[in-house]
Design a protein around this motif. Structure first.
Motif, short mmCIF file in Angstrom:
data_model
loop_
_atom_site.label_atom_id
_atom_site.label_comp_id
_atom_site.label_asym_id
_atom_site.label_seq_id
_atom_site.Cartn_x
_atom_site.Cartn_y
_atom_site.Cartn_z
N VAL A 193 0.83 -1.21 0.00
CA VAL A 193 0.00 0.00 0.00
C VAL A 193 0.86 1.26 0.00
N GLY A 194 0.44 2.21 -0.80
CA GLY A 194 0.99 3.57 -0.74
C GLY A 194 -0.20 4.49 -0.54
N ALA A 195 -0.22 5.20 0.59
CA ALA A 195 -1.40 6.03 0.89
C ALA A 195 -1.05 7.51 0.77
N ILE A 278 6.39 6.39 -0.60
CA ILE A 278 6.56 5.24 -1.50
C ILE A 278 5.90 4.03 -0.84
N PHE A 279 5.27 3.21 -1.64
CA PHE A 279 4.50 2.09 -1.07
C PHE A 279 5.38 1.09 -0.34
N ASN A 325 -3.42 3.23 -2.56
CA ASN A 325 -2.92 2.45 -3.70
C ASN A 325 -2.58 1.07 -3.21
N TRP A 326 -3.09 0.05 -3.88
CA TRP A 326 -3.03 -1.31 -3.34
C TRP A 326 -2.62 -2.30 -4.42
N ALA A 327 -1.70 -3.18 -4.11
CA ALA A 327 -1.33 -4.25 -5.05
C ALA A 327 -0.98 -5.50 -4.26
N ASP A 435 -4.92 6.19 -15.58
CA ASP A 435 -5.28 6.82 -14.31
C ASP A 435 -5.83 8.23 -14.49
N ASN A 447 -0.58 -0.96 -12.57
CA ASN A 447 -0.16 -2.20 -11.92
C ASN A 447 -0.63 -2.24 -10.47
N LYS A 448 -1.63 -1.42 -10.17
CA LYS A 448 -2.18 -1.37 -8.81
C LYS A 448 -3.58 -0.79 -8.89
P1 ADP Z 1 -0.40 9.46 -8.59
O1 ADP Z 1 -0.59 9.89 -10.01
O2 ADP Z 1 -1.72 9.13 -7.94
O3 ADP Z 1 0.41 10.43 -7.76
P2 ADP Z 1 1.86 7.52 -8.41
O4 ADP Z 1 2.25 6.58 -9.51
O5 ADP Z 1 2.81 8.63 -8.10
O6 ADP Z 1 0.38 8.05 -8.69
O7 ADP Z 1 1.67 6.64 -7.13
C1 ADP Z 1 0.87 6.99 -6.09
C2 ADP Z 1 1.16 6.06 -4.94
O8 ADP Z 1 1.03 4.70 -5.37
C3 ADP Z 1 2.53 6.18 -4.32
O9 ADP Z 1 2.40 6.18 -2.93
C4 ADP Z 1 3.21 4.92 -4.83
O10 ADP Z 1 4.25 4.51 -3.97
C5 ADP Z 1 2.05 3.95 -4.79
N1 ADP Z 1 2.32 2.69 -5.52
C6 ADP Z 1 3.04 2.50 -6.64
N2 ADP Z 1 3.15 1.18 -6.91
C7 ADP Z 1 2.47 0.51 -5.94
C8 ADP Z 1 2.24 -0.86 -5.63
N3 ADP Z 1 2.72 -1.84 -6.39
N4 ADP Z 1 1.52 -1.15 -4.53
C9 ADP Z 1 1.03 -0.17 -3.74
N5 ADP Z 1 1.22 1.11 -3.99
C10 ADP Z 1 1.94 1.48 -5.04
#
Ligand code: ADP
Ligand code: MG
Length: 700
Positions: A193-195, A278-279, A325-327, A435, A447-448
């Motif tokens: 998760v990246g919140a 960062i997630f 953000n969840w994967a 997105d 990918n999430k």
């Molecule tokens: P945004 O356009 O919403 O800012 P980003 O690509 O910058 O999108 O990512 C937003 C968040 O998603 C960040 O916190 C990032 O670390 C997280 N993120 C990226 N890959 C993954 C993953 N595989 N699982 C969970 N979170 C992720």
């Protein structure tokens, strides 16, 4: 300016992380601990003693004098009870001591935390147990040990326990699926998760003059500012020096705690900002988000700023949320939601994708509940945040692929192969087109998945409990259907097609803010749970009890307790708001209007004394308008006060919550309308409260 050279040393310097553990513990102890962390087996007390001493020595060297079991009760905050390391050894001397027992288990008094009835039927005592998968850290000279918090009978009283259980559940089921694709090597599957966290920063002085901000975290009144966010000049605009100094400090403190704070920028509304880390593994991401919220508040205070985490501090101005953000990932960091390059990877990806689609469709109610709070009700469906209707945005490419799979079509544009998914090569799915739909509550972003409904102040734990468990359930059903299959590719294909057919109603790429979508969603049979009160009863449905108990995530008792707490919190929030509103209006708003009226009347009288020919039309009309509004305000106050007395008669939490929503909240809306109108009429020297403009532009 940030000293970039310093950062690698700074990073994680206050965390008892892998590197520190390795350096400070005998090898065999480190290995046993590592084993505990990866397998989740209990820690031997002799090993715990050695770990505790190593931890304490490290903490004392780094300035710590106390330790605490740091836990997340069912509020949105974290809780700590500090004990010092001091142990008397006779003769007036002390040593700094910390035992394995103290590390592994603590016994805070559970009675001061919400338990939703669990406490009434069981013991008042609770205990905290170390979660070795989350590192200990030092905050304010205290060694913080991340722990789970349970009642003596073992019922979870916190956010972490069900989260860890849900991670267990998805690990078990996802491994069954990977085995079907020939991967039996994988040790551990976790979700990541990246919140992204939104917040407001305002000046401390304006805050201190607004009782509503102090007691409720949001303004209960406030006429719209002449300059709002219409110009969009704040978004990604230059960061003001005071804000920049705050962000520098915040980043540094978070880095010391090993939180991967990455991007900081302004958000859509004036005074609104965002931080994205960062997630990382979900339970650590949840801990980190709690730390981020806590540090935002304490560091803001050091800069004479106030950080507002409320979902809707200002009416008519964008509110704050969190994007979860969840994967799903293997221990080697292989993301199972990454569309692969070869057919078998594709098939596996499509199956995991289908698992998420099925989970979200079947458990729309639970996802909505995971984002439910009195504060977030102001945002959802208000054309700034996602609608209260759950749907999934996949982007056109991926959506078309699924439709072709369902129809058995050749996916013509891209590849000339048939779309039998066990054999076909998926076309590349361009990430940047996936997105762009900001109106979707649940979007696939390359990918999430990004769940965008969460409110800024609530813990992200429950949303991830729901996601992990619901997806685990899809995977369980898939594994049951496919294990032992004689015709794997054929059965896989039929399964995927049946899931798409059954659940494609949840897929929606269009504008989630439009009225057409509300009508269309209703036609599709999707839920539209506008408020917490509408959503809450779904929590305790048979379907949801079956889901959580099957995977050992919640007992039935735990589900009921969380349902009661959700409603209790809702009622308490509105109750405090109503009382604050009444107090502010009686003590300040009505008197301001009266003072102003008096001055107007005196002006008119002195004009008349000079010459009866002078016009006093303006004074008359002002007096009439203000007097009428003030009357309206006091009538609304009486209605509100009557409802507050009536609600005490109700005993059932759901009935009470409904009354708060339907009567008290509405009376507050009516009262606010009149007060906001009055604010635009009364001279500014009479009005005690800082206006929206003063608050939103308070940080220079
Ligand atoms: P945004 O356009 O919403 O800012 P980003 O690509 O910058 O999108 O990512 C937003 C968040 O998603 C960040 O916190 C990032 O670390 C997280 N993120 C990226 N890959 C993954 C993953 N595989 N699982 C969970 N979170 C992720
Ligand atoms: Mg985002």
């Amino acid at each position: 300016m940030k000293d970039m050279n310093d950062i690698p040393t700074l990073f994680g310097s206050k965390v008892f992380n892998e590197i520190t553990m390795k350096a400070r513990m005998p090898q065999e102890i480190y290995r046993s601990l590592k084993q505990t962390i990866t397998t989740g087996k209990p820690l031997d007390i002799n090993i715990a003693n050695v770990v505790a001493t190593a931890m304490k020595d490290w903490a004392v060297e780094n300035g710590a004098t106390h330790f605490t079991h740091w836990f997340q009760p069912m509020t949105s905050m974290t809780a700590e009870k500090h004990d010092s390391f001091i142990t008397p050894i006779g003769g007036g001397s002390i040593i700094m001591e910390f035992s394995g027992k103290e590390l592994v288990k603590g016994e805070p008094d559970a009675s001061s935390f919400p338990s939703g009835g669990i406490r009434a039927t069981f013991e008042a005592r609770g205990y905290t147990a170390w979660d070795p998968t989350s590192y200990a850290f030092i905050k304010d000279r205290t060694l913080c040990i991340p722990t789970a918090f349970c009642s003596y009978s073992g019922e979870a009283l916190d956010q972490k326990t069900p989260l860890l259980r849900s991670m267990e559940a998805i690990d078990i089921q996802a491994k069954r699926i990977l085995a079907l694709f020939g991967n039996t090597e994988v040790q551990r599957i976790t979700t990541t998760v990246g919140a992204e966290q939104e917040y407001f920063l305002i000046d401390k002085d304006v805050y201190n003059r607004r009782p509503d901000l102090i007691y409720c975290g949001r303004t209960l009144f406030g006429a719209r500012p002449p300059k709002g966010q219409e110009l969009n000049d704040h978004y990604f605009g230059a960061i003001k020096p005071r804000v920049s100094a705050f962000m520098d400090d915040l980043d540094k403190e978070l880095w010391k705690l090993g939180v991967l704070a990455k991007t900081e920028h302004n958000e859509a509304a004036p005074a609104q900002h965002e931080l994205a880390p960062i997630f990382t593994t979900t339970n650590i991401a949840v801990d980190n988000n709690q730390l981020i919220m806590e540090l935002m508040k304490t560091i803001a205070a050091k800069h004479d700023l106030i950080c507002l985490l409320h979902e809707k501090p200002f009416a008519g101005v964008n509110g704050s949320g969190k994007h979860n953000n969840w994967a799903i990932s293997t221990e080697d960091g292989l993301n199972l939601l990454e569309p692969g390059k070869t057919p078998s990877q594709n098939a596996q990806f499509i199956l995991f994708l289908c698992a998420v689609i099925k989970a979200v469709d079947e458990h729309q109610d639970l996802l909505r509940i995971s984002a439910a709070s009195a504060g977030n009700d102001h945002r959802l469906g208000a054309n700034e945040a996602p609608p209260a209707i759950i749907s999934i945005f996949l982007g056109d490419e991926l959506y078309d692929i699924l439709m072709d799979i369902e129809q058995g079509n050749v996916h013509t544009d891209k590849q000339k192969t048939g779309m039998e998914i066990g054999t076909a090569v998926l076309p590349a799915i361009p990430r940047d087109t996936t997105d762009r739909n900001r109106t979707s509550p649940f979007a696939f972003t390359g990918n999430k998945f990004e769940f965008r409904m969460l409110g800024s102040s609530i813990s992200i734990a429950m949303a991830n409990v729901v996601l992990n468990t619901a997806v685990a359930e899809s995977l369980r059903q898939f594994a049951d259907a496919l294990e032992g299959s004689e015709d794997f590719t054929g059965d896989l294909n039929r399964l995927v097609v049946s899931v798409i057919t059954a659940h494609k109603r949840i897929l929606f790429n269009g504008d989630g803010y439009s009225d057409e979508w509300v009508a269309e969603a209703e036609k599709r049979g999707l839920l539209n749970l506008k408020t917490t009160v509408d959503a809450a009863p779904y929590f305790i449905s048979d379907k949801n009890i079956e889901l959580f108990t099957r995977h050992g995530v919640f007992t039935e008792n735990e589900i009921y307790s969380r349902y009661e707490i959700l409603l209790e919190n809702y009622c308490k929030t509105i109750h405090i708001e109503a009382l604050t509103m009444i107090d502010m209006v009686k003590k300040s708003v009505i008197p301001a209007a009266i003072r102003y009226q008096k001055d107007i009347a005196e002006t008119a009288a002195s004009k008349m004394a000079v010459s009866p020919d002078l016009s006093i039309e303006l004074e008359k009309s002002l007096l009439e308008n203000i007097s009428n509004l003030n009357l309206q305000i006091s009538e609304n106050i009486q209605i509100l006060e009557k409802h507050i007395i009536n609600v005490k008669e109700l005993t059932d939490n759901l009935e009470t919550a409904k009354y708060y929503r339907e009567k008290i909240f509405l009376a507050m809306v009516n009262l606010r309308c009149a007060v906001d109108e009055l604010e635009t009429m009364v001279g500014s020297q009479y009005w005690e409260f800082p206006t929206y403009s003063e608050i939103l532009y308070s940080v220079k």
